[in-house]
Design a protein around this motif. Structure first.
Motif, PDB file in Angstrom:
ATOM      1  N   ALA A 292       0.843  -1.208   0.000  1.00 57.56           N
ATOM      2  CA  ALA A 292       0.000   0.000   0.000  1.00 57.56           C
ATOM      3  C   ALA A 292       0.874   1.253   0.000  1.00 57.56           C
ATOM      4  CB  ALA A 292      -0.907  -0.018   1.227  1.00 57.56           C
ATOM      5  N   ALA A 293       1.960   1.203   0.762  1.00 59.99           N
ATOM      6  CA  ALA A 293       2.860   2.365   0.821  1.00 59.99           C
ATOM      7  C   ALA A 293       3.492   2.629  -0.545  1.00 59.99           C
ATOM      8  CB  ALA A 293       3.952   2.112   1.858  1.00 59.99           C
ATOM      9  N   LEU A 294       3.875   1.552  -1.190  1.00 61.33           N
ATOM     10  CA  LEU A 294       4.492   1.696  -2.516  1.00 61.33           C
ATOM     11  C   LEU A 294       3.481   2.275  -3.510  1.00 61.33           C
ATOM     12  CD1 LEU A 294       6.909   1.147  -4.397  1.00 61.33           C
ATOM     13  CD2 LEU A 294       6.067  -1.164  -4.700  1.00 61.33           C
ATOM     14  N   LEU A 295       2.268   1.733  -3.505  1.00 64.49           N
ATOM     15  CA  LEU A 295       1.255   2.186  -4.456  1.00 64.49           C
ATOM     16  C   LEU A 295       0.823   3.632  -4.190  1.00 64.49           C
ATOM     17  CD1 LEU A 295      -0.887  -1.055  -4.667  1.00 64.49           C
ATOM     18  CD2 LEU A 295       0.237   0.049  -6.594  1.00 64.49           C
TER      19      LEU A 295
ATOM     20  N   LEU B 266      -7.902  -9.582 -10.579  1.00 64.28           N
ATOM     21  CA  LEU B 266      -7.374  -8.641  -9.596  1.00 64.28           C
ATOM     22  C   LEU B 266      -6.980  -9.363  -8.304  1.00 64.28           C
ATOM     23  CD1 LEU B 266      -6.830  -5.641  -9.394  1.00 64.28           C
ATOM     24  CD2 LEU B 266      -9.115  -5.339  -8.454  1.00 64.28           C
ATOM     25  N   HIS B 267      -7.799 -10.297  -7.897  1.00 59.70           N
ATOM     26  CA  HIS B 267      -7.512 -11.064  -6.691  1.00 59.70           C
ATOM     27  C   HIS B 267      -6.165 -11.788  -6.824  1.00 59.70           C
ATOM     28  CE1 HIS B 267      -8.089 -13.875  -3.381  1.00 59.70           C
ATOM     29  NE2 HIS B 267      -7.863 -14.865  -4.228  1.00 59.70           N
ATOM     30  N   HIS B 268      -5.990 -12.486  -7.953  1.00 57.02           N
ATOM     31  CA  HIS B 268      -4.729 -13.216  -8.163  1.00 57.02           C
ATOM     32  C   HIS B 268      -3.552 -12.253  -8.310  1.00 57.02           C
ATOM     33  CE1 HIS B 268      -6.458 -17.170  -8.322  1.00 57.02           C
ATOM     34  NE2 HIS B 268      -7.361 -16.790  -9.213  1.00 57.02           N
ATOM     35  N   ALA B 269      -3.811 -11.152  -8.996  1.00 56.33           N
ATOM     36  CA  ALA B 269      -2.733 -10.172  -9.192  1.00 56.33           C
ATOM     37  C   ALA B 269      -2.283  -9.583  -7.860  1.00 56.33           C
ATOM     38  CB  ALA B 269      -3.212  -9.056 -10.121  1.00 56.33           C
ATOM     39  N   ARG B 270      -3.221  -9.300  -6.986  1.00 60.25           N
ATOM     40  CA  ARG B 270      -2.886  -8.750  -5.657  1.00 60.25           C
ATOM     41  C   ARG B 270      -2.054  -9.745  -4.859  1.00 60.25           C
ATOM     42  NH1 ARG B 270      -8.028  -5.694  -2.892  1.00 60.25           N
ATOM     43  NH2 ARG B 270      -7.783  -3.716  -3.963  1.00 60.25           N
ATOM     44  N   LYS B 271      -2.524 -10.994  -4.874  1.00 63.04           N
ATOM     45  CA  LYS B 271      -1.793 -12.031  -4.123  1.00 63.04           C
ATOM     46  C   LYS B 271      -0.349 -12.117  -4.603  1.00 63.04           C
ATOM     47  CE  LYS B 271      -3.317 -16.265  -3.177  1.00 63.04           C
ATOM     48  NZ  LYS B 271      -4.148 -17.493  -3.268  1.00 63.04           N
ATOM     49  N   GLU B 272      -0.218 -12.119  -5.919  1.00 61.68           N
ATOM     50  CA  GLU B 272       1.129 -12.221  -6.500  1.00 61.68           C
ATOM     51  C   GLU B 272       1.956 -10.979  -6.159  1.00 61.68           C
ATOM     52  OE1 GLU B 272       1.029 -13.337 -10.606  1.00 61.68           O
ATOM     53  OE2 GLU B 272       3.226 -13.391 -10.768  1.00 61.68           O
ATOM     54  N   PHE B 273       1.306  -9.829  -6.254  1.00 62.58           N
ATOM     55  CA  PHE B 273       2.004  -8.573  -5.966  1.00 62.58           C
ATOM     56  C   PHE B 273       2.514  -8.555  -4.514  1.00 62.58           C
ATOM     57  CE2 PHE B 273       1.620  -4.150  -4.323  1.00 62.58           C
ATOM     58  CZ  PHE B 273       2.659  -3.585  -5.027  1.00 62.58           C
ATOM     59  N   LEU B 274       1.648  -8.950  -3.580  1.00 64.70           N
ATOM     60  CA  LEU B 274       2.049  -8.935  -2.165  1.00 64.70           C
ATOM     61  C   LEU B 274       3.156  -9.957  -1.895  1.00 64.70           C
ATOM     62  CD1 LEU B 274      -1.442  -8.467  -0.495  1.00 64.70           C
ATOM     63  CD2 LEU B 274       0.353  -6.765  -0.818  1.00 64.70           C
ATOM     64  N   ARG B 275       3.087 -11.065  -2.603  1.00 68.43           N
ATOM     65  CA  ARG B 275       4.169 -12.049  -2.463  1.00 68.43           C
ATOM     66  C   ARG B 275       5.495 -11.454  -2.963  1.00 68.43           C
ATOM     67  NH1 ARG B 275       6.461 -15.353  -5.891  1.00 68.43           N
ATOM     68  NH2 ARG B 275       4.904 -15.021  -7.534  1.00 68.43           N
ATOM     69  N   LEU B 276       5.427 -10.768  -4.106  1.00 68.07           N
ATOM     70  CA  LEU B 276       6.637 -10.141  -4.658  1.00 68.07           C
ATOM     71  C   LEU B 276       7.165  -9.049  -3.723  1.00 68.07           C
ATOM     72  CD1 LEU B 276       5.500  -9.890  -8.389  1.00 68.07           C
ATOM     73  CD2 LEU B 276       7.382 -11.280  -7.543  1.00 68.07           C
ATOM     74  N   VAL B 277       6.247  -8.312  -3.124  1.00 71.08           N
ATOM     75  CA  VAL B 277       6.647  -7.255  -2.183  1.00 71.08           C
ATOM     76  C   VAL B 277       7.347  -7.884  -0.981  1.00 71.08           C
ATOM     77  CG1 VAL B 277       5.757  -5.535  -0.551  1.00 71.08           C
ATOM     78  CG2 VAL B 277       4.900  -5.579  -2.881  1.00 71.08           C
ATOM     79  N   ALA B 278       6.748  -8.973  -0.469  1.00 72.32           N
ATOM     80  CA  ALA B 278       7.345  -9.648   0.695  1.00 72.32           C
ATOM     81  C   ALA B 278       8.714 -10.201   0.364  1.00 72.32           C
ATOM     82  CB  ALA B 278       6.415 -10.763   1.154  1.00 72.32           C
ATOM     83  N   GLU B 279       8.833 -10.795  -0.825  1.00 74.26           N
ATOM     84  CA  GLU B 279      10.127 -11.325  -1.262  1.00 74.26           C
ATOM     85  C   GLU B 279      11.142 -10.203  -1.394  1.00 74.26           C
ATOM     86  OE1 GLU B 279       9.494 -13.506  -4.849  1.00 74.26           O
ATOM     87  OE2 GLU B 279       8.499 -15.158  -3.812  1.00 74.26           O
ATOM     88  N   GLY B 280      10.681  -9.086  -1.924  1.00 77.75           N
ATOM     89  CA  GLY B 280      11.566  -7.919  -2.070  1.00 77.75           C
ATOM     90  C   GLY B 280      12.052  -7.412  -0.743  1.00 77.75           C
ATOM     91  N   GLY B 281      11.137  -7.425   0.255  1.00 74.27           N
ATOM     92  CA  GLY B 281      11.484  -6.983   1.598  1.00 74.27           C
ATOM     93  C   GLY B 281      12.493  -7.915   2.243  1.00 74.27           C
ATOM     94  N   ARG B 282      12.272  -9.237   2.030  1.00 71.22           N
ATOM     95  CA  ARG B 282      13.210 -10.217   2.610  1.00 71.22           C
ATOM     96  C   ARG B 282      14.574 -10.129   1.954  1.00 71.22           C
ATOM     97  NH1 ARG B 282       8.811 -13.732   2.995  1.00 71.22           N
ATOM     98  NH2 ARG B 282       9.231 -14.691   0.994  1.00 71.22           N
ATOM     99  N   ALA B 283      14.562  -9.788   0.650  1.00 74.25           N
ATOM    100  CA  ALA B 283      15.844  -9.702  -0.079  1.00 74.25           C
ATOM    101  C   ALA B 283      16.683  -8.509   0.378  1.00 74.25           C
ATOM    102  CB  ALA B 283      15.585  -9.601  -1.565  1.00 74.25           C
ATOM    103  N   GLY B 284      16.118  -7.637   1.160  1.00 73.46           N
ATOM    104  CA  GLY B 284      16.933  -6.549   1.708  1.00 73.46           C
ATOM    105  C   GLY B 284      16.419  -5.169   1.433  1.00 73.46           C
TER     106      GLY B 284
END
Lengths: 227, 194
Positions: free
Chosen positions: A19-22, B173-191
């Motif tokens: 949400a912050a990014l968007l 949209l539902h699937h896209a959101r799920k994927e997006f949040l997964r990518l965000v989480a992975e990005g966060g874990r990557a540093g």
């Protein structure tokens, strides 16, 4: 449905981060400059633009065809340009065995002397290629080409005996050589010039080996004169 | 079908619709210019190329207005934009593979949005990060996600322009959101914090 950017207080960290990014990204907006440029270009563009043949689906096969044609023409041009022509400059039409050859004109006896096609690659390469095993199949530019060149030069110089000897040597060394037909032709012609009785046999041999050969007429003339 | 198409000047192509009203190129252009640019961005056009692609879309519109049946103008324009972006990607691929040229850079037109340089910079970084993550999604999900979450279209509008049922939009949209949040989480874990 609520938009993701509105979930900044969500308990889930990934949702909050998303949400912050968007929330930092705004909808795309064309600037006044961009609007002006687009408008000007649409107005300036003539109708009926967009030639289909310029599209990749049309242009690729076209490029492919042009490329292949260019490559094959270029190769021929390159071969022709790099081939030396020590005897005469007039090239023969390409034949399956000898794509670039020089036709040696008859010298001593124009009426009877067969026309002989001999490849004329650069001398050092040819000399290096004379050595291979006798049974090796000679290509027009391969083994034996220099031998045949020598035979031809001897014949043109009027040394029929030497020409006959060299052509015999070629036939012995390269029984299935690419210049076998020419070797036989020079052999029967030289023999006929020397009134050698073997001329008829050589001519018969030629006709048997090459019933539709290029020097058939000359061979028949030799046979007729021997009768 | 269309009754008549008149051509007065390059921008005066007129389509007489079945209901008797007229639709001019000028109207289509004025009402849809910014939408088309947004769709192009959502469909994967790079910021530096959006201008050229928008122009290409309107050239096609001018050429094909006579074939337009007058129904679902947004859907018609969206399909033209979709095809234009697809062709553009093909050309970019061709340039990259055969000519070895790199595609145009992620140029951001700062003048388009804000006067504050730090805000522009921050937005540019956020856009770079966002579109970097979205590049890992399938085209269908990414487009729906960007149209809804970034460009602010409603589900109904997306369904209309894409010519699909509303439920399909929500599913995507539902699937896209799920994927997006997964990518965000992975990005966060990557540093990097997304």
């Amino acid at each position: 449905m609520k938009r993701l950017r509105e979930n900044l207080e969500d308990s889930e960290p990934s949702v909050r981060a998303g949400a912050a990014l968007l929330s930092k990204v705004r909808p795309f907006e064309l600037s006044p400059d961009q609007r002006r440029r687009i408008r000007a270009r649409v107005e300036a563009e003539p109708e009926g633009r967009g030639a289909r043949w310029l599209r990749p689906a049309f242009a690729l096969p076209l490029l492919l065809i042009v490329g292949i044609a260019g490559a094959s023409a270029g190769e021929r041009w390159y071969r022709a340009a790099t081939t030396q022509r020590p005897l005469e400059k007039a090239p023969l039409p390409a034949t399956p065995h000898a794509p670039s050859v020089v036709r040696a004109a008859p010298a001593a006896r124009p009426a009877a002397l067969p026309e002989v096609s001999v490849d004329v690659e650069a001398p050092p390469e040819v000399e290096a290629e004379v050595k291979p095993a006798p049974t090796a199949k000679a290509s027009p530019s391969g083994p034996g080409a220099s031998l045949m060149m020598e035979a031809l030069q001897a014949r043109r110089a009027g040394d029929a005996a030497r020409a006959q000897q060299l052509s015999a040597e070629y036939r012995k060394k390269y029984p299935s050589g690419a210049l076998r037909e020419e070797a036989l032709a020079i052999a029967f012609e030289s023999a006929a010039a020397r009134s050698d009785p073997s001329a008829a046999k050589l001519a018969q041999n030629y006709l048997a080996s090459f019933p539709r050969g290029r020097f058939r007429k000359q061979a028949e003339q030799v046979l007729a004169s021997q009768r | 079908m269309n009754v008549m198409v008149q051509r007065l000047s390059p921008l005066d192509v007129v389509l007489d619709q079945r209901d008797g009203s007229t639709l001019t190129f000028e109207q289509v252009y004025a009402s849809s210019l910014n939408d088309v640019a947004r769709w192009i961005r959502a469909l994967g056009g790079k910021p530096a190329d959006v201008e050229d692609l928008t122009q290409e879309v309107f050239l096609v519109v001018r050429r094909k207005l006579s074939d337009f049946d007058g129904r679902n103008q947004r859907g018609w324009l969206y399909r033209i934009a979709q095809r234009t972006v697809r062709d553009y990607r093909r050309r970019a691929w061709f340039r990259r593979v055969f000519l070895g040229s790199v595609s145009s850079s992620e140029h951001y037109d700062a003048a388009a949005s804000s006067d504050d340089p730090s805000e522009v910079l921050e937005r540019k970084q956020a856009e770079g990060l966002l579109y970097g993550l979205l590049a890992k999604m399938s085209e269908v999900r990414r487009t729906t996600f960007v149209l809804f979450e970034v460009e602010g279209y409603s589900g109904e509008e997306i369904a209309e322009m894409q010519g699909i049922p509303l439920n399909t939009v929500w599913t995507r949209l539902h699937h896209a959101r799920k994927e997006f949040l997964r990518l965000v989480a992975e990005g966060g874990r990557a540093g990097g914090s997304p």
